[in-house]
Motif scaffolding. Structure first.
Motif, PDB file in Angstrom:
ATOM      1  N   ALA A 214       8.593  16.305 -10.948  1.00 32.48           N
ATOM      2  CA  ALA A 214       7.713  15.800 -11.270  1.00 32.48           C
ATOM      3  C   ALA A 214       8.600  14.326 -11.108  1.00 32.48           C
ATOM      4  N   ALA A 215      10.466  13.802 -10.846  1.00 36.97           N
ATOM      5  CA  ALA A 215      10.904  12.961 -10.657  1.00 36.97           C
ATOM      6  C   ALA A 215      10.602  12.533  -9.232  1.00 36.97           C
ATOM      7  N   ALA A 216      10.639  13.527  -8.665  1.00 33.68           N
ATOM      8  CA  ALA A 216      10.488  13.478  -7.207  1.00 33.68           C
ATOM      9  C   ALA A 216       9.482  13.466  -6.911  1.00 33.68           C
ATOM     10  N   GLU A 217       7.943  13.600  -7.340  1.00 36.07           N
ATOM     11  CA  GLU A 217       6.775  12.701  -6.994  1.00 36.07           C
ATOM     12  C   GLU A 217       6.621  11.805  -7.253  1.00 36.07           C
ATOM     13  N   ALA A 218       7.325  11.178  -8.452  1.00 35.79           N
ATOM     14  CA  ALA A 218       7.087   9.899  -8.997  1.00 35.79           C
ATOM     15  C   ALA A 218       7.757   8.606  -8.274  1.00 35.79           C
ATOM     16  N   ASP A 219       8.598   9.515  -7.364  1.00 40.61           N
ATOM     17  CA  ASP A 219       9.606   8.261  -7.128  1.00 40.61           C
ATOM     18  C   ASP A 219       8.872   8.401  -5.231  1.00 40.61           C
ATOM     19  N   ARG A 220       8.707   9.521  -4.632  1.00 40.28           N
ATOM     20  CA  ARG A 220       7.025   9.386  -3.895  1.00 40.28           C
ATOM     21  C   ARG A 220       6.193   8.305  -3.939  1.00 40.28           C
ATOM     22  N   VAL A 221       5.237   8.497  -4.806  1.00 38.59           N
ATOM     23  CA  VAL A 221       4.125   7.407  -5.331  1.00 38.59           C
ATOM     24  C   VAL A 221       4.793   6.145  -5.424  1.00 38.59           C
ATOM     25  N   ARG A 222       5.566   5.837  -6.461  1.00 39.40           N
ATOM     26  CA  ARG A 222       6.445   5.049  -7.088  1.00 39.40           C
ATOM     27  C   ARG A 222       7.156   3.893  -5.351  1.00 39.40           C
ATOM     28  N   ALA A 223       7.823   4.524  -3.912  1.00 36.45           N
ATOM     29  CA  ALA A 223       7.684   4.159  -3.375  1.00 36.45           C
ATOM     30  C   ALA A 223       6.748   4.017  -2.177  1.00 36.45           C
ATOM     31  N   GLN A 224       5.581   5.172  -2.479  1.00 33.01           N
ATOM     32  CA  GLN A 224       4.414   4.496  -1.443  1.00 33.01           C
ATOM     33  C   GLN A 224       4.683   3.447  -1.863  1.00 33.01           C
ATOM     34  N   ALA A 225       3.665   3.272  -2.948  1.00 36.77           N
ATOM     35  CA  ALA A 225       2.590   2.426  -4.062  1.00 36.77           C
ATOM     36  C   ALA A 225       3.614   0.652  -3.314  1.00 36.77           C
ATOM     37  N   GLN A 226       4.381   1.019  -3.397  1.00 35.49           N
ATOM     38  CA  GLN A 226       6.124  -0.376  -3.277  1.00 35.49           C
ATOM     39  C   GLN A 226       5.489  -0.835  -1.942  1.00 35.49           C
ATOM     40  N   ALA A 227       5.642   0.292  -0.929  1.00 32.85           N
ATOM     41  CA  ALA A 227       5.356   0.069   0.658  1.00 32.85           C
ATOM     42  C   ALA A 227       4.578  -0.670   0.964  1.00 32.85           C
ATOM     43  N   GLU A 228       3.367  -0.512   0.175  1.00 36.20           N
ATOM     44  CA  GLU A 228       1.775  -0.938   0.050  1.00 36.20           C
ATOM     45  C   GLU A 228       1.443  -2.368  -0.198  1.00 36.20           C
ATOM     46  N   ALA A 229       2.706  -2.386  -1.417  1.00 32.29           N
ATOM     47  CA  ALA A 229       2.913  -3.938  -1.911  1.00 32.29           C
ATOM     48  C   ALA A 229       3.508  -4.897  -0.676  1.00 32.29           C
ATOM     49  N   ASP A 230       4.509  -4.032  -0.321  1.00 30.57           N
ATOM     50  CA  ASP A 230       4.948  -4.755   0.340  1.00 30.57           C
ATOM     51  C   ASP A 230       3.632  -5.104   2.072  1.00 30.57           C
ATOM     52  N   SER A 231       3.082  -4.439   2.182  1.00 28.92           N
ATOM     53  CA  SER A 231       2.688  -4.626   3.382  1.00 28.92           C
ATOM     54  C   SER A 231       1.364  -5.472   3.392  1.00 28.92           C
ATOM     55  N   ILE A 232       1.066  -5.472   1.840  1.00 27.69           N
ATOM     56  CA  ILE A 232       0.110  -5.894   2.021  1.00 27.69           C
ATOM     57  C   ILE A 232       0.480  -7.491   1.676  1.00 27.69           C
ATOM     58  N   ARG A 233       1.902  -8.198   0.523  1.00 28.67           N
ATOM     59  CA  ARG A 233       2.267  -9.082   0.742  1.00 28.67           C
ATOM     60  C   ARG A 233       2.493  -9.446   2.509  1.00 28.67           C
ATOM     61  N   LEU A 234       3.325  -8.979   2.898  1.00 27.53           N
ATOM     62  CA  LEU A 234       3.608  -9.148   4.704  1.00 27.53           C
ATOM     63  C   LEU A 234       1.865 -10.068   5.558  1.00 27.53           C
ATOM     64  N   ARG A 235       0.910  -8.913   5.303  1.00 29.30           N
ATOM     65  CA  ARG A 235      -0.052  -9.508   5.744  1.00 29.30           C
ATOM     66  C   ARG A 235      -0.596 -10.148   5.237  1.00 29.30           C
ATOM     67  N   GLU A 241      -0.191 -18.136   6.068  1.00 25.04           N
ATOM     68  CA  GLU A 241       1.029 -18.709   7.850  1.00 25.04           C
ATOM     69  C   GLU A 241      -0.132 -19.086   8.338  1.00 25.04           C
ATOM     70  N   ALA A 242      -0.878 -18.702   9.139  1.00 26.86           N
ATOM     71  CA  ALA A 242      -2.306 -18.852  10.683  1.00 26.86           C
ATOM     72  C   ALA A 242      -2.958 -20.032  10.285  1.00 26.86           C
ATOM     73  N   ILE A 243      -3.362 -19.954   8.351  1.00 25.62           N
ATOM     74  CA  ILE A 243      -3.978 -20.357   7.913  1.00 25.62           C
ATOM     75  C   ILE A 243      -3.669 -22.232   7.899  1.00 25.62           C
ATOM     76  N   ARG A 244      -2.452 -22.083   7.771  1.00 23.90           N
ATOM     77  CA  ARG A 244      -1.621 -23.267   7.733  1.00 23.90           C
ATOM     78  C   ARG A 244      -1.644 -24.303   9.009  1.00 23.90           C
ATOM     79  N   GLU A 245      -1.068 -23.485   9.625  1.00 21.59           N
ATOM     80  CA  GLU A 245      -1.009 -23.514  11.136  1.00 21.59           C
ATOM     81  C   GLU A 245      -2.462 -24.578  12.057  1.00 21.59           C
ATOM     82  N   ARG A 246      -3.412 -23.646  11.528  1.00 21.62           N
ATOM     83  CA  ARG A 246      -4.698 -23.849  11.910  1.00 21.62           C
ATOM     84  C   ARG A 246      -4.894 -24.989  11.413  1.00 21.62           C
TER      85      ARG A 246
END
Length: 286
Positions: A214-235, A241-246
């Motif tokens: 269960a702990a391993a699964e929670a770590d996996r879900v948390r890591a996946q969510a963190q990765a998605e959040a990081d991806s959304i933040r980067l996008r 940045e593109a809007i500011r430049e435009r």
């Protein structure tokens, strides 16, 4: 004449018998596993090894003593355990006479059985009581191997003389039927307790496995969510940045707005016009 002949014949016959007895009585054999004690006028004069030997007829006699491995059985020996439970034991003792000390056997004991009675039996009876007295009744039943070992060590250490103790085996130790039944019930209870302990241990291990998974699964879900959040933040950061430049580009070049309009216009005029509205057009340099 006939009488003299008869006398001579009888004498010859007696002489022949005497010679025959002399020849037969002068030789003896000792088998492997034996030693021959040669006695002359009641005194030991020699110990013969296996093979064919000569002795003086009538004067010498030979007593054979076995040096092979023997087993002496001791049945129904009474003793008490450390917790004062009366017991009956059956033991077997393997031994052999030291072949290099056969003369001592004859001089000090006379026969093999006398040696055993005086040097072995008495000690076995004493040591059996002493050793069993160091065990509780239940322990003597449960730890028969240790009882055998200590019994053999005690007997081998105490027996002296021209006899070698090869081993001691406790064939059986029995207590009263009531006590043996109580011991059996107690042992069954101990087995049940041990089985329950093993079951609890197995369940604990299984629970640990479930928690770990269960702990391993929670770590996996948390890591996946963190990765998605990081991806959304980067996008988002990239789009901002593109809007500011435009926006900066539009501010620096107002005509860029008209260019964007022209690039996005499909070349068709509106089909519906609101009153007082203007028709869109594109200014071109001539």
């Amino acid at each position: 004449m006939a009488k003299n002949t008869s006398i001579r014949a009888a004498g010859a016959a007696v002489l022949g018998i005497f010679i025959l007895l002399f020849a037969v009585g002068s030789f003896y054999t000792v088998d492997e596993g034996e030693r021959g004690v040669v006695i002359r006028y009641g005194s030991l004069i020699n110990v013969a090894e296996p093979g064919l030997h000569f002795k003086l007829p009538v004067i010498d006699s030979v007593r054979k003593i076995s040096v092979q491995e023997q087993v002496e059985l001791y049945r129904n020996m009474e003793a008490y355990s450390n917790d004062q439970q009366p017991a009956v034991m059956n033991l077997s003792v393997r031994y052999q006479i030291d072949s290099s000390r056969v003369d001592e056997v004859y001089r000090n004991f006379g026969t093999r059985q006398a040696l055993i009675d005086r040097q072995v039996t008495r000690i076995v009876l004493e040591e059996a009581k002493t050793v069993l007295g160091q065990f509780n009744a239940a322990t003597s039943i449960r730890e028969r191997g240790r009882l055998n070992l200590e019994m053999a060590q005690a007997v081998q250490k105490s027996v002296t003389g021209p006899v070698i103790i090869l081993g001691v085996q406790v064939e059986d130790v029995s207590f009263s039927s009531a006590y043996e039944e109580s011991v059996e019930q107690r042992m069954l209870a101990e087995v049940a307790v041990e089985r329950e302990r093993q079951n609890l241990e197995r369940e604990r291990v299984e629970a640990d496995i479930v928690r770990t998974r269960a702990a391993a699964e929670a770590d996996r879900v948390r890591a996946q969510a963190q990765a998605e959040a990081d991806s959304i933040r980067l996008r988002g950061n990239a789009e901002a940045e593109a809007i500011r430049e435009r926006a900066g580009a539009l501010a620096d070049n107002p005509l860029l707005v008209e260019l964007v309009k022209a690039e996005n216009w499909d070349g068709k005029l509106p089909t519906t016009m609101l009153p007082n509205s203007t028709v869109p057009f594109i200014e071109a340099n001539k």
